[in-house]
Write a protein that holds these residues in place. Structure first.
Motif, PDB file in Angstrom:
ATOM      1  N   PRO A  60     -20.437 -50.934 -21.660  1.00  0.00           N
ATOM      2  CA  PRO A  60     -20.412 -51.692 -20.407  1.00  0.00           C
ATOM      3  C   PRO A  60     -20.122 -53.160 -20.716  1.00  0.00           C
ATOM      4  O   PRO A  60     -20.589 -53.697 -21.733  1.00  0.00           O
ATOM      5  CB  PRO A  60     -21.834 -51.532 -19.848  1.00  0.00           C
ATOM      6  CG  PRO A  60     -22.445 -50.400 -20.616  1.00  0.00           C
ATOM      7  CD  PRO A  60     -21.776 -50.381 -21.947  1.00  0.00           C
ATOM      8  N   GLY A  61     -19.336 -53.811 -19.882  1.00  0.00           N
ATOM      9  CA  GLY A  61     -19.050 -55.227 -20.095  1.00  0.00           C
ATOM     10  C   GLY A  61     -20.332 -56.038 -20.164  1.00  0.00           C
ATOM     11  O   GLY A  61     -21.317 -55.758 -19.469  1.00  0.00           O
ATOM     12  N   GLY A  62     -20.334 -57.051 -21.008  1.00  0.00           N
ATOM     13  CA  GLY A  62     -21.517 -57.893 -21.153  1.00  0.00           C
ATOM     14  C   GLY A  62     -21.800 -58.713 -19.908  1.00  0.00           C
ATOM     15  O   GLY A  62     -20.896 -59.054 -19.142  1.00  0.00           O
ATOM     16  N   ASN A 380     -30.054 -54.532 -19.168  1.00  0.00           N
ATOM     17  CA  ASN A 380     -31.297 -55.140 -18.680  1.00  0.00           C
ATOM     18  C   ASN A 380     -31.020 -56.242 -17.679  1.00  0.00           C
ATOM     19  O   ASN A 380     -31.733 -56.388 -16.676  1.00  0.00           O
ATOM     20  CB  ASN A 380     -32.119 -55.685 -19.846  1.00  0.00           C
ATOM     21  CG  ASN A 380     -32.818 -54.584 -20.625  1.00  0.00           C
ATOM     22  OD1 ASN A 380     -32.815 -53.419 -20.205  1.00  0.00           O
ATOM     23  ND2 ASN A 380     -33.409 -54.926 -21.759  1.00  0.00           N
ATOM     24  N   ALA A 381     -29.996 -57.027 -17.936  1.00  0.00           N
ATOM     25  CA  ALA A 381     -29.622 -58.078 -16.983  1.00  0.00           C
ATOM     26  C   ALA A 381     -29.227 -57.458 -15.648  1.00  0.00           C
ATOM     27  O   ALA A 381     -29.597 -57.960 -14.582  1.00  0.00           O
ATOM     28  CB  ALA A 381     -28.475 -58.909 -17.548  1.00  0.00           C
ATOM     29  N   ALA A 382     -28.460 -56.357 -15.704  1.00  0.00           N
ATOM     30  CA  ALA A 382     -28.052 -55.689 -14.468  1.00  0.00           C
ATOM     31  C   ALA A 382     -29.262 -55.178 -13.699  1.00  0.00           C
ATOM     32  O   ALA A 382     -29.314 -55.264 -12.457  1.00  0.00           O
ATOM     33  CB  ALA A 382     -27.103 -54.539 -14.789  1.00  0.00           C
ATOM     34  N   LYS A 383     -30.257 -54.669 -14.410  1.00  0.00           N
ATOM     35  CA  LYS A 383     -31.467 -54.168 -13.751  1.00  0.00           C
ATOM     36  C   LYS A 383     -32.271 -55.309 -13.143  1.00  0.00           C
ATOM     37  O   LYS A 383     -32.745 -55.226 -12.004  1.00  0.00           O
ATOM     38  CB  LYS A 383     -32.323 -53.396 -14.758  1.00  0.00           C
ATOM     39  CG  LYS A 383     -31.687 -52.104 -15.247  1.00  0.00           C
ATOM     40  CD  LYS A 383     -32.502 -51.475 -16.369  1.00  0.00           C
ATOM     41  CE  LYS A 383     -31.818 -50.231 -16.922  1.00  0.00           C
ATOM     42  NZ  LYS A 383     -32.566 -49.641 -18.056  1.00  0.00           N
ATOM     43  N   PRO A 389     -27.017 -49.452 -11.023  1.00  0.00           N
ATOM     44  CA  PRO A 389     -26.087 -49.123 -12.102  1.00  0.00           C
ATOM     45  C   PRO A 389     -24.630 -49.469 -11.779  1.00  0.00           C
ATOM     46  O   PRO A 389     -23.732 -48.985 -12.459  1.00  0.00           O
ATOM     47  CB  PRO A 389     -26.261 -47.617 -12.242  1.00  0.00           C
ATOM     48  CG  PRO A 389     -26.503 -47.162 -10.824  1.00  0.00           C
ATOM     49  CD  PRO A 389     -27.268 -48.284 -10.148  1.00  0.00           C
ATOM     50  N   ARG A 390     -24.417 -50.294 -10.742  1.00  0.00           N
ATOM     51  CA  ARG A 390     -23.034 -50.689 -10.437  1.00  0.00           C
ATOM     52  C   ARG A 390     -22.439 -51.466 -11.594  1.00  0.00           C
ATOM     53  O   ARG A 390     -21.244 -51.391 -11.864  1.00  0.00           O
ATOM     54  CB  ARG A 390     -23.019 -51.526  -9.152  1.00  0.00           C
ATOM     55  CG  ARG A 390     -21.623 -51.932  -8.688  1.00  0.00           C
ATOM     56  CD  ARG A 390     -21.656 -52.420  -7.236  1.00  0.00           C
ATOM     57  NE  ARG A 390     -22.435 -53.621  -7.067  1.00  0.00           N
ATOM     58  CZ  ARG A 390     -21.944 -54.853  -7.197  1.00  0.00           C
ATOM     59  NH1 ARG A 390     -20.674 -55.035  -7.525  1.00  0.00           N
ATOM     60  NH2 ARG A 390     -22.709 -55.906  -7.010  1.00  0.00           N
ATOM     61  N   LYS A 391     -23.274 -52.225 -12.263  1.00  0.00           N
ATOM     62  CA  LYS A 391     -22.868 -52.898 -13.499  1.00  0.00           C
ATOM     63  C   LYS A 391     -23.894 -52.558 -14.572  1.00  0.00           C
ATOM     64  O   LYS A 391     -25.026 -52.168 -14.264  1.00  0.00           O
ATOM     65  CB  LYS A 391     -22.772 -54.411 -13.295  1.00  0.00           C
ATOM     66  CG  LYS A 391     -21.618 -54.842 -12.367  1.00  0.00           C
ATOM     67  CD  LYS A 391     -21.468 -56.343 -12.302  1.00  0.00           C
ATOM     68  CE  LYS A 391     -20.392 -56.770 -11.316  1.00  0.00           C
ATOM     69  NZ  LYS A 391     -19.037 -56.339 -11.721  1.00  0.00           N
ATOM     70  N   GLY A 392     -23.495 -52.722 -15.834  1.00  0.00           N
ATOM     71  CA  GLY A 392     -24.419 -52.449 -16.932  1.00  0.00           C
ATOM     72  C   GLY A 392     -24.485 -50.996 -17.349  1.00  0.00           C
ATOM     73  O   GLY A 392     -25.309 -50.631 -18.190  1.00  0.00           O
ATOM     74  N   GLY A 397     -18.492 -44.151 -10.377  1.00  0.00           N
ATOM     75  CA  GLY A 397     -18.934 -44.952  -9.241  1.00  0.00           C
ATOM     76  C   GLY A 397     -19.278 -46.384  -9.595  1.00  0.00           C
ATOM     77  O   GLY A 397     -19.404 -47.233  -8.716  1.00  0.00           O
ATOM     78  N   ALA A 398     -19.423 -46.687 -10.892  1.00  0.00           N
ATOM     79  CA  ALA A 398     -19.753 -48.052 -11.312  1.00  0.00           C
ATOM     80  C   ALA A 398     -18.501 -48.916 -11.325  1.00  0.00           C
ATOM     81  O   ALA A 398     -17.372 -48.419 -11.396  1.00  0.00           O
ATOM     82  CB  ALA A 398     -20.394 -48.042 -12.695  1.00  0.00           C
ATOM     83  N   ASP A 399     -18.689 -50.228 -11.248  1.00  0.00           N
ATOM     84  CA  ASP A 399     -17.567 -51.150 -11.413  1.00  0.00           C
ATOM     85  C   ASP A 399     -16.934 -50.918 -12.782  1.00  0.00           C
ATOM     86  O   ASP A 399     -17.638 -50.716 -13.775  1.00  0.00           O
ATOM     87  CB  ASP A 399     -18.036 -52.600 -11.321  1.00  0.00           C
ATOM     88  CG  ASP A 399     -18.385 -53.012  -9.890  1.00  0.00           C
ATOM     89  OD1 ASP A 399     -18.102 -52.233  -8.960  1.00  0.00           O
ATOM     90  OD2 ASP A 399     -18.935 -54.117  -9.720  1.00  0.00           O
ATOM     91  N   ALA A 400     -15.623 -50.983 -12.814  1.00  0.00           N
ATOM     92  CA  ALA A 400     -14.909 -50.761 -14.078  1.00  0.00           C
ATOM     93  C   ALA A 400     -14.912 -52.029 -14.913  1.00  0.00           C
ATOM     94  O   ALA A 400     -13.886 -52.675 -15.145  1.00  0.00           O
ATOM     95  CB  ALA A 400     -13.489 -50.286 -13.797  1.00  0.00           C
ATOM     96  N   ASP A 401     -16.097 -52.438 -15.368  1.00  0.00           N
ATOM     97  CA  ASP A 401     -16.273 -53.536 -16.319  1.00  0.00           C
ATOM     98  C   ASP A 401     -16.563 -52.888 -17.669  1.00  0.00           C
ATOM     99  O   ASP A 401     -17.691 -52.439 -17.930  1.00  0.00           O
ATOM    100  CB  ASP A 401     -17.430 -54.439 -15.903  1.00  0.00           C
ATOM    101  CG  ASP A 401     -17.179 -55.161 -14.595  1.00  0.00           C
ATOM    102  OD1 ASP A 401     -16.011 -55.304 -14.211  1.00  0.00           O
ATOM    103  OD2 ASP A 401     -18.164 -55.573 -13.944  1.00  0.00           O
ATOM    104  N   VAL A 402     -15.565 -52.813 -18.505  1.00  0.00           N
ATOM    105  CA  VAL A 402     -15.645 -51.993 -19.711  1.00  0.00           C
ATOM    106  C   VAL A 402     -15.064 -52.762 -20.897  1.00  0.00           C
ATOM    107  O   VAL A 402     -14.086 -53.511 -20.757  1.00  0.00           O
ATOM    108  CB  VAL A 402     -14.863 -50.673 -19.522  1.00  0.00           C
ATOM    109  CG1 VAL A 402     -14.945 -49.805 -20.774  1.00  0.00           C
ATOM    110  CG2 VAL A 402     -15.380 -49.900 -18.305  1.00  0.00           C
ATOM    111  N   VAL A 403     -15.669 -52.543 -22.063  1.00  0.00           N
ATOM    112  CA  VAL A 403     -15.178 -53.151 -23.299  1.00  0.00           C
ATOM    113  C   VAL A 403     -14.960 -52.058 -24.340  1.00  0.00           C
ATOM    114  O   VAL A 403     -15.849 -51.220 -24.559  1.00  0.00           O
ATOM    115  CB  VAL A 403     -16.182 -54.187 -23.852  1.00  0.00           C
ATOM    116  CG1 VAL A 403     -15.700 -54.755 -25.181  1.00  0.00           C
ATOM    117  CG2 VAL A 403     -16.399 -55.308 -22.850  1.00  0.00           C
TER     118      VAL A 403
END
Length: 587
Positions: A60-62, A380-383, A389-392, A397-403
């Motif tokens: 997940p993207g930072g 943890n920041a996302a929580k 779980p939209r991010k993190g 279904g989550a945002d496509a923030d990926v590394v």
């Protein structure tokens, strides 16, 4: 986001998907800015860009929870604005940042927020949100906090126990601010240092002729952070408010957080990359510019075991989040304090290197596995900020923030090839094993193998929701719990348990018959009521002006006549038992 970029289809194939709780071999299909599928042998439409992630990790993207972009502070403006700063974040594998709005004392929180949004919206390359600083206290601040939460998408406020006469709140003000955060469901971020003693320490250091960067470490010892951390936790506990402690820099402050957690208090802690990697010996370097480049508050700690200890606390969940607290200044800006360390602007760079440095020192160093790495840099920041779980997390279904992360790749950090602003890099020459190869933000391929394809202003402001379960669920439940028996020492109290609920901290008046006896009459003598505020304490009467005799003053007078002239004089007095006993022998 433009319609063309929204329709981009990406298939990440052959990698290992790493979330905070598990790792699995899976492909990831992205469309319309959303993760659509995660698994093996996916059925996808044609025309997708395929990214080969064989032997790589898909993370997940930072989320960097503390950055200072385009900010004026201590007579200097940070070297990164929202364009260059977020661009550097993407290069390092971070896909969302949370910036700071710090109004001047007595200024409007709302106006400061709107000013920051006006600049950030047109420049940010990745998603962002904002913390707003509560730098003073009053009815106007209370009302504006509520409006920011209800109408502006702000869910977190930062309070300071340091920066006296600038940002610092007194204990009573902090208590009221925390109570209000609880009422509106906001996240209360607290910078904990004893602001009063910091000022006194700085005066003492300057009086001793200590004017260089080492003065920042000498004047702000870790006991001032530990004391304020304990005090902040106590105040938050009395306000029944979850507390999020920022810039945890020392072992003793970390221990305070650990103790509070063991006691069941709702406490979360954030440290920074610099605190978890560097130590305060940098302040004693012979090169003034090098030493000054490390000035931040709280300062880096002199004990060389501190970074290792803080990294361990990140690994065992005592500390929950690692941020960069990116606030870059140039050497020229820091030189404003060349003759007085209190005038060196506080802040360190690090938005670009946060994830690689933590991977090197945390994962390669054996302090955490890849799942815990995802937790402290993203999940943890996302929580905490109600984004999960939209991010993190990498799930459909989550945002496509990926590394796409190469655990075997390496790079040597240098100021010469950094994207972030400033003319120094704290980790100069550090070889990091573990680097981002591809960064995807909201389904857009924005960084690949050193090449940017992001556009200025392509990022979005993310409104944050209040009452995150990660912080407030336990607090809400405790208020629902019915009264119960409590334990006092080793004894169980079974008769008065209806009056006090230890877990929820609810208190009730004792029902009893009213007192019907006599009450002593108190004459109004004009003396101060013992219940009056300490601020109202009168000064001691002065005999020179008021004519009231002070028994602590001398009875001797230079006028010739003495107060004891009417007492008959004795020619001598024999002492039979002097203090200490009679003398004897040759004396």
């Amino acid at each position: 986001m433009s319609s063309s970029s929204a329709m981009v289809r990406i298939l990440i194939k052959g990698g290992k998907v790493v979330n905070d709780d598990c790792t699995q071999e899976a492909d990831v299909y992205i469309e319309n800015g959303i993760i659509q599928q995660v698994g093996k042998e996916l059925m996808i439409p044609g025309g997708a860009k395929v990214i080969d992630a064989s032997g790589k990790l898909v993370l997940p993207g930072g989320i960097d929870t503390s950055v200072h972009l385009e900010e004026s502070f201590m007579n200097a403006t940070t070297a990164d604005d929202f364009y260059s700063g977020t661009k550097a974040a993407l290069a390092g594998g971070t896909t969302m940042v949370i910036g700071h709005v710090l109004p001047e004392k007595n200024d409007s929180l709302l106006e400061a927020y709107e000013s920051c949004r006006g600049s950030a919206d047109s420049k940010a390359c990745c998603d962002y949100a904002l913390h707003v600083g509560v730098t003073w206290w009053g009815p106007k601040v209370r009302a504006e906090m509520e409006k920011l939460v209800r109408e502006k998408g702000v869910s977190s406020f930062q309070m300071f126990m340091a920066y006296k006469d600038m940002f610092m709140l007194r204990d009573g003000e902090l208590f009221q601010a925390l109570q209000h955060c609880k009422d509106i469901g906001a996240i209360a971020r607290v910078h904990a240092e004893n602001g009063e003693l910091v000022v006194e320490g700085a005066k003492e250091a300057l009086d001793l002729g200590i004017s260089g960067p080492e003065g920042i470490e000498i004047s702000r010892p870790e006991e001032l952070e530990a004391e304020a951390t304990h005090r902040a936790i106590t105040i938050a506990n009395r306000a029944h408010c979850p507390i999020y402690l920022v810039n945890v820099s020392s072992m003793s402050a970390g221990d305070e957080v650990a103790t509070a957690k063991m006691q069941g208090k709702v406490v979360h802690g954030e440290t920074t990359t610099a605190y978890a990697v560097l130590n305060g010996m940098q302040y004693y370097h012979q090169d003034w510019a090098y030493a000054a480049a490390h000035v931040t508050v709280p300062p880096l700690r002199l004990d060389p075991s501190t970074p290792n200890y803080l990294m361990s606390l990140l690994g065992n969940d005592t500390l929950n989040v690692v941020a960069s607290d990116h606030r870059p200044f140039t050497i020229k800006q820091r030189a404003m304090g060349k003759d007085d360390f209190t005038k060196i602007p506080h802040g360190l760079p690090g938005i670009q290197d946060r994830m690689s440095v933590i991977w090197e020192k945390g994962v390669i160093g054996g302090k955490m596995d890849e799942n815990r790495f995802v937790a402290v840099t993203s999940s943890n920041a996302a929580k905490i900020y109600n984004l999960y779980p939209r991010k993190g997390r990498i799930i459909p279904g989550a945002d496509a923030d990926v590394v796409v992360w190469d655990p075997e790749g390496s790079k040597t950090i240098s100021v010469d090839n950094q994207v972030q602003g400033g003319d120094v890099n704290l980790y100069e020459g550090l070889r990091c094993h573990g680097v981002p190869l591809v960064t995807i933000s909201r389904g857009r391929l924005v960084y690949e193998n050193g090449i940017f394809t992001c556009a200025e202003g392509s990022g979005k402001f993310c409104p944050l929701r209040t009452f995150p379960d990660y912080l407030y669920k336990k607090m809400v439940q405790r208020e629902k719990v019915p009264d119960r028996c409590i334990n006092v020492g080793s004894y169980s109290c079974v008769h008065v348990c209806c009056h006090v609920d230890y877990q929820s901290q609810a208190v009730k008046a004792v029902e009893r018959e009213p007192y019907a006896g006599d009450v002593v009459a108190v004459a109004n003598s004009g003396k101060r009521d013992f219940g009056a505020s300490d601020l109202d304490t009168p000064t001691r009467p002065c005999t020179r002006h008021g004519g009231v005799r002070d028994l602590q003053e001398s009875s001797f007078s230079l006028s010739g006549a003495q107060i004891d002239d009417n007492i008959p004089k004795r020619s001598s007095a024999r002492i039979l038992a002097p203090p200490g006993g009679r003398s004897s022998g040759i004396w």
